[in-house]
Design a protein around this motif. Structure first.
Motif, PDB file in Angstrom:
ATOM      1  N   ASP A 153     -30.725  40.503 -87.792  1.00 39.65           N
ATOM      2  CA  ASP A 153     -29.360  40.671 -88.290  1.00 39.65           C
ATOM      3  C   ASP A 153     -29.354  41.426 -89.616  1.00 39.65           C
ATOM      4  O   ASP A 153     -28.504  42.297 -89.843  1.00 39.65           O
ATOM      5  CB  ASP A 153     -28.679  39.310 -88.462  1.00 39.65           C
ATOM      6  CG  ASP A 153     -28.335  38.664 -87.130  1.00 39.65           C
ATOM      7  OD1 ASP A 153     -28.245  39.399 -86.125  1.00 39.65           O
ATOM      8  OD2 ASP A 153     -28.154  37.430 -87.092  1.00 39.65           O
ATOM      9  N   ASN A 154     -30.296  41.088 -90.491  1.00 39.93           N
ATOM     10  CA  ASN A 154     -30.383  41.788 -91.772  1.00 39.93           C
ATOM     11  C   ASN A 154     -30.714  43.263 -91.571  1.00 39.93           C
ATOM     12  O   ASN A 154     -30.154  44.142 -92.237  1.00 39.93           O
ATOM     13  CB  ASN A 154     -31.444  41.145 -92.667  1.00 39.93           C
ATOM     14  CG  ASN A 154     -30.980  39.831 -93.256  1.00 39.93           C
ATOM     15  OD1 ASN A 154     -29.835  39.431 -93.069  1.00 39.93           O
ATOM     16  ND2 ASN A 154     -31.859  39.147 -93.966  1.00 39.93           N
ATOM     17  N   ALA A 155     -31.629  43.530 -90.657  1.00 40.40           N
ATOM     18  CA  ALA A 155     -32.006  44.916 -90.382  1.00 40.40           C
ATOM     19  C   ALA A 155     -30.819  45.703 -89.834  1.00 40.40           C
ATOM     20  O   ALA A 155     -30.569  46.846 -90.243  1.00 40.40           O
ATOM     21  CB  ALA A 155     -33.172  44.956 -89.399  1.00 40.40           C
ATOM     22  N   ASP A 156     -30.074  45.097 -88.919  1.00 40.64           N
ATOM     23  CA  ASP A 156     -28.910  45.771 -88.336  1.00 40.64           C
ATOM     24  C   ASP A 156     -27.830  46.026 -89.380  1.00 40.64           C
ATOM     25  O   ASP A 156     -27.244  47.118 -89.443  1.00 40.64           O
ATOM     26  CB  ASP A 156     -28.329  44.933 -87.193  1.00 40.64           C
ATOM     27  CG  ASP A 156     -29.216  44.932 -85.959  1.00 40.64           C
ATOM     28  OD1 ASP A 156     -30.128  45.776 -85.881  1.00 40.64           O
ATOM     29  OD2 ASP A 156     -28.995  44.082 -85.074  1.00 40.64           O
ATOM     30  N   ASN A 157     -27.553  45.013 -90.206  1.00 45.31           N
ATOM     31  CA  ASN A 157     -26.518  45.163 -91.230  1.00 45.31           C
ATOM     32  C   ASN A 157     -26.926  46.173 -92.295  1.00 45.31           C
ATOM     33  O   ASN A 157     -26.096  46.930 -92.809  1.00 45.31           O
ATOM     34  CB  ASN A 157     -26.215  43.812 -91.878  1.00 45.31           C
ATOM     35  CG  ASN A 157     -25.501  42.862 -90.937  1.00 45.31           C
ATOM     36  OD1 ASN A 157     -24.779  43.292 -90.037  1.00 45.31           O
ATOM     37  ND2 ASN A 157     -25.697  41.565 -91.125  1.00 45.31           N
ATOM     38  N   SER A 158     -28.210  46.187 -92.622  1.00 47.85           N
ATOM     39  CA  SER A 158     -28.708  47.162 -93.586  1.00 47.85           C
ATOM     40  C   SER A 158     -28.567  48.577 -93.041  1.00 47.85           C
ATOM     41  O   SER A 158     -28.135  49.492 -93.749  1.00 47.85           O
ATOM     42  CB  SER A 158     -30.173  46.871 -93.920  1.00 47.85           C
ATOM     43  OG  SER A 158     -30.703  47.874 -94.761  1.00 47.85           O
ATOM     44  N   PHE A 159     -28.910  48.747 -91.774  1.00 44.94           N
ATOM     45  CA  PHE A 159     -28.798  50.064 -91.152  1.00 44.94           C
ATOM     46  C   PHE A 159     -27.344  50.528 -91.115  1.00 44.94           C
ATOM     47  O   PHE A 159     -27.039  51.698 -91.383  1.00 44.94           O
ATOM     48  CB  PHE A 159     -29.374  50.027 -89.735  1.00 44.94           C
ATOM     49  CG  PHE A 159     -29.345  51.359 -89.036  1.00 44.94           C
ATOM     50  CD1 PHE A 159     -30.339  52.296 -89.260  1.00 44.94           C
ATOM     51  CD2 PHE A 159     -28.321  51.681 -88.158  1.00 44.94           C
ATOM     52  CE1 PHE A 159     -30.312  53.534 -88.627  1.00 44.94           C
ATOM     53  CE2 PHE A 159     -28.282  52.910 -87.519  1.00 44.94           C
ATOM     54  CZ  PHE A 159     -29.284  53.839 -87.753  1.00 44.94           C
ATOM     55  N   ALA A 160     -26.438  49.604 -90.778  1.00 48.00           N
ATOM     56  CA  ALA A 160     -25.016  49.956 -90.712  1.00 48.00           C
ATOM     57  C   ALA A 160     -24.499  50.407 -92.075  1.00 48.00           C
ATOM     58  O   ALA A 160     -23.717  51.356 -92.178  1.00 48.00           O
ATOM     59  CB  ALA A 160     -24.209  48.766 -90.201  1.00 48.00           C
ATOM     60  N   ALA A 161     -24.948  49.734 -93.137  1.00 44.83           N
ATOM     61  CA  ALA A 161     -24.527  50.116 -94.489  1.00 44.83           C
ATOM     62  C   ALA A 161     -25.140  51.451 -94.899  1.00 44.83           C
ATOM     63  O   ALA A 161     -24.501  52.270 -95.571  1.00 44.83           O
ATOM     64  CB  ALA A 161     -24.914  49.027 -95.487  1.00 44.83           C
ATOM     65  N   ALA A 162     -26.385  51.672 -94.475  1.00 46.54           N
ATOM     66  CA  ALA A 162     -27.087  52.907 -94.845  1.00 46.54           C
ATOM     67  C   ALA A 162     -26.508  54.139 -94.161  1.00 46.54           C
ATOM     68  O   ALA A 162     -26.857  55.266 -94.518  1.00 46.54           O
ATOM     69  CB  ALA A 162     -28.571  52.778 -94.509  1.00 46.54           C
ATOM     70  N   MET A 163     -25.617  53.951 -93.199  1.00 48.68           N
ATOM     71  CA  MET A 163     -24.991  55.091 -92.523  1.00 48.68           C
ATOM     72  C   MET A 163     -24.001  55.827 -93.414  1.00 48.68           C
ATOM     73  O   MET A 163     -23.566  56.931 -93.086  1.00 48.68           O
ATOM     74  CB  MET A 163     -24.286  54.622 -91.249  1.00 48.68           C
ATOM     75  CG  MET A 163     -25.235  54.223 -90.135  1.00 48.68           C
ATOM     76  SD  MET A 163     -24.376  53.615 -88.668  1.00 48.68           S
ATOM     77  CE  MET A 163     -23.516  55.091 -88.134  1.00 48.68           C
ATOM     78  N   CYS A 164     -23.630  55.236 -94.546  1.00 51.46           N
ATOM     79  CA  CYS A 164     -22.712  55.898 -95.481  1.00 51.46           C
ATOM     80  C   CYS A 164     -23.250  57.272 -95.860  1.00 51.46           C
ATOM     81  O   CYS A 164     -24.404  57.410 -96.266  1.00 51.46           O
ATOM     82  CB  CYS A 164     -22.534  55.039 -96.730  1.00 51.46           C
ATOM     83  SG  CYS A 164     -21.646  55.861 -98.074  1.00 51.46           S
ATOM     84  N   ILE A 165     -22.402  58.301 -95.744  1.00 54.62           N
ATOM     85  CA  ILE A 165     -22.819  59.671 -96.049  1.00 54.62           C
ATOM     86  C   ILE A 165     -22.276  60.152 -97.396  1.00 54.62           C
ATOM     87  O   ILE A 165     -22.464  61.312 -97.766  1.00 54.62           O
ATOM     88  CB  ILE A 165     -22.396  60.646 -94.930  1.00 54.62           C
ATOM     89  CG1 ILE A 165     -20.876  60.602 -94.712  1.00 54.62           C
ATOM     90  CG2 ILE A 165     -23.147  60.333 -93.639  1.00 54.62           C
ATOM     91  CD1 ILE A 165     -20.361  61.612 -93.693  1.00 54.62           C
ATOM     92  N   GLY A 166     -21.586  59.276 -98.117  1.00 54.83           N
ATOM     93  CA  GLY A 166     -21.114  59.637 -99.454  1.00 54.83           C
ATOM     94  C   GLY A 166     -20.081  60.744 -99.478  1.00 54.83           C
ATOM     95  O   GLY A 166     -20.021  61.525-100.431  1.00 54.83           O
ATOM     96  N   CYS A 167     -19.235  60.805 -98.456  1.00 53.28           N
ATOM     97  CA  CYS A 167     -18.257  61.894 -98.379  1.00 53.28           C
ATOM     98  C   CYS A 167     -17.097  61.711 -99.350  1.00 53.28           C
ATOM     99  O   CYS A 167     -16.462  62.678 -99.768  1.00 53.28           O
ATOM    100  CB  CYS A 167     -17.726  62.028 -96.955  1.00 53.28           C
ATOM    101  SG  CYS A 167     -16.745  60.610 -96.382  1.00 53.28           S
ATOM    102  N   GLY A 168     -16.789  60.455 -99.692  1.00 55.24           N
ATOM    103  CA  GLY A 168     -15.692  60.182-100.615  1.00 55.24           C
ATOM    104  C   GLY A 168     -14.362  59.897 -99.952  1.00 55.24           C
ATOM    105  O   GLY A 168     -13.344  59.754-100.636  1.00 55.24           O
TER     106      GLY A 168
END
Length: 254
Positions: A153-168
């Motif tokens: 669950d931690n790995a999945d949630n971390s991956f989902a958060a890491a998908m942020c591309i910083g577009c604004g």
């Protein structure tokens, strides 16, 4: 899916630089294919402007694959346009009809000053990352992927958060121009992993301080950021950020 062509009216924000006032200019583009991407349509417009001896419209782009986060613009008042979970470069012209008027403008936030036309300076995000959005490790051979057991669950949630591309888009959609969704994604994807544990407390304190220094607004939990995020970053990350910040604030070891 039916393929068709269209003629469009474009109202595009033109601004020479951050020190001058801008305004909307109206352009017509013709014979636009429904299979074009939105940025390809802008390429056609710029070729037309160059041919007519006018200055082309400045806009950010790089990968054109929904990865880099560069193609940031309001389209008819919505960050990245009418489609959900899409960046501007992934938006295709089949989202529009012949004769439509499309209003295009840059992000509106004090922390994202306009450089020129539709291009804004998002380096405030870079400085937030520099304040703590990393882990300090010794370089060398890559560690075996299974050397550190991590809860699924931690790995999945971390991956989902890491998908942020910083577009604004989250900042652009927020009535307060808050960067909390962006910051929470960057804090969460490291806080959920053992690699992020050593700097966990100092990371959140430093990154929140930098966010405030950059002039972003406060979060009032309206959810506009999550609704417009092209990577569907969840508001639960903001709750995690608040928890991380409170825990670090109460700790003597920050």
């Amino acid at each position: 899916m039916e393929h068709y062509h269209m003629n469009l009216n474009l109202k595009v924000w033109r601004q020479k630089n951050s020190n001058t006032k801008g305004d909307f200019k109206t352009y017509q583009v013709k014979n636009i294919s429904s299979e074009m991407s939105f940025l390809e349509m802008f390429d056609v417009l710029n070729e037309q402007l160059i041919t007519e001896g006018e200055e082309p419209v400045a806009f950010d782009h790089d990968c054109r694959e929904g990865i880099c986060g560069m193609c940031s613009m309001y389209i008819n008042g919505k960050p990245h346009g009418p489609w959900q979970a899409n960046t501007t470069c992934q938006l295709h012209m089949r989202a529009f009809k012949d004769g439509d008027t499309i209003v295009v403008e840059p992000w509106r936030a004090n922390a994202f000053p306009v450089i020129k036309d539709l291009t804004v300076n998002r380096s405030a995000f870079d400085r937030i990352i520099q304040a703590g959005g990393y882990i300090s490790v010794n370089t060398g051979n890559a560690v075996d992927g299974n050397a550190l057991p991590i809860n699924k669950d931690n790995a999945d949630n971390s991956f989902a958060a890491a998908m942020c591309i910083g577009c604004g888009a989250c900042v652009a959609a927020c009535k307060n121009s808050s960067a909390m969704l962006f910051l929470s994604a960057k804090v969460s994807h490291l806080a959920l992993l053992p690699q992020g544990e050593p700097e966990r407390k100092s990371r959140v304190m430093n990154m929140v301080a930098q966010m405030d220094k950059e002039g972003f607004g406060a979060c009032t939990n309206t959810g506009a950021c999550e609704a417009t995020c092209p990577k569907e970053i969840s508001l639960t990350n903001i709750a995690r950020l608040n928890s991380e910040y409170l825990g670090a604030s109460l700790s003597a070891d920050k």
